[in-house]
Write a protein that holds these residues in place. Structure first.
Motif, PDB file in Angstrom:
ATOM      1  N   HIS A 270       0.810  -1.217   0.000  1.00 57.39           N
ATOM      2  CA  HIS A 270       0.000   0.000   0.000  1.00 57.39           C
ATOM      3  C   HIS A 270       0.846   1.271   0.000  1.00 57.39           C
ATOM      4  CE1 HIS A 270      -3.576  -2.359   0.445  1.00 57.39           C
ATOM      5  NE2 HIS A 270      -3.148  -2.903   1.575  1.00 57.39           N
ATOM      6  N   GLN A 271       2.039   1.201   0.568  1.00 52.73           N
ATOM      7  CA  GLN A 271       2.887   2.378   0.650  1.00 52.73           C
ATOM      8  C   GLN A 271       3.319   2.867  -0.745  1.00 52.73           C
ATOM      9  OE1 GLN A 271       3.019  -0.321   2.467  1.00 52.73           O
ATOM     10  NE2 GLN A 271       3.031   0.279   4.598  1.00 52.73           N
TER      11      GLN A 271
ATOM     12  N   GLY B   8       1.402   3.496  -3.121  1.00 60.40           N
ATOM     13  CA  GLY B   8       0.463   4.559  -3.484  1.00 60.40           C
ATOM     14  C   GLY B   8       0.882   5.905  -2.939  1.00 60.40           C
TER      15      GLY B   8
ATOM     16  N   HIS C  45      -3.911 -10.206  -1.233  1.00 59.48           N
ATOM     17  CA  HIS C  45      -4.003  -9.414  -2.460  1.00 59.48           C
ATOM     18  C   HIS C  45      -3.678 -10.258  -3.689  1.00 59.48           C
ATOM     19  CE1 HIS C  45      -5.003  -5.411  -1.065  1.00 59.48           C
ATOM     20  NE2 HIS C  45      -4.298  -5.690   0.021  1.00 59.48           N
TER      21      HIS C  45
ATOM     22  N   CYS D 155       5.342  -8.609  -0.598  1.00 56.17           N
ATOM     23  CA  CYS D 155       4.840  -7.751   0.468  1.00 56.17           C
ATOM     24  C   CYS D 155       5.644  -7.892   1.754  1.00 56.17           C
ATOM     25  CB  CYS D 155       3.369  -8.072   0.722  1.00 56.17           C
ATOM     26  SG  CYS D 155       2.543  -6.881   1.797  1.00 56.17           S
TER      27      CYS D 155
END
Length: 161
Positions: A72-73, A75, A112, A158
């Protein structure tokens, strides 16, 4: 946020390990060959070195995309324009101080990866299979393989910080 090329390479190579297991005759290999219309004779005439090299290359391309889907980082990094902007954006530094390792686990990446397999790989493979007049068994064997690959790849990418 830098690209972890070692994690991407390991994730790409994991597809070979999964494939050796998944397409083993004792697992799904025999059924896959039947549903694909392949025979032992057809399989022997291939340049396996070239096939494996290209398979790893294509898996590496998939790993590049999975990085942005599982971490997510990424983004936050793209929101500031990437590159040297990290040094001039205190908001990015603050965000990473608070959330830099949030959701950076194998389990989260695998989740994910599963979502990507279910909503990307399965429909794509199923669409091709429909036009190629392949069976649902063929569709589930191949999309199942890619879903498992995406889960393992996503977990590796991840979790590897």
């Amino acid at each position: 946020m830098e690209i972890n090329f070692l994690a991407l390479i390991v994730a790409a190579l994991s597809t070979l390990v999964i494939g050796f297991i998944w397409y083993n005759p004792k697992v799904f290999g025999t059924a896959w060959m039947k549903e694909s219309g392949l025979t032992e004779e057809k399989m022997k005439g291939a340049n396996m070195a070239a096939i494996f090299i290209m398979a790893v290359f294509f898996a590496f391309l998939i790993a590049l995309i999975l990085q942005s889907l599982t971490i997510h980082q990424t983004g936050a990094y793209s929101m500031i324009g990437g590159g040297g902007a990290v040094d001039i954006k205190p908001s990015y530094t603050a965000f990473m101080a608070d959330y830099g390792t949030a959701f950076r686990t194998f389990k989260h990446g695998a989740l994910h990866g599963f979502i990507t397999g279910l909503f990307f790989a399965f429909p794509m493979i199923a669409t091709n299979a429909l036009f190629e007049r392949k069976s649902w068994k063929y569709t589930f064997i191949n999309s199942g393989y890619w879903t498992v690959c995406f889960m393992i790849m996503g977990g590796i990418i991840c979790a590897w910080q």
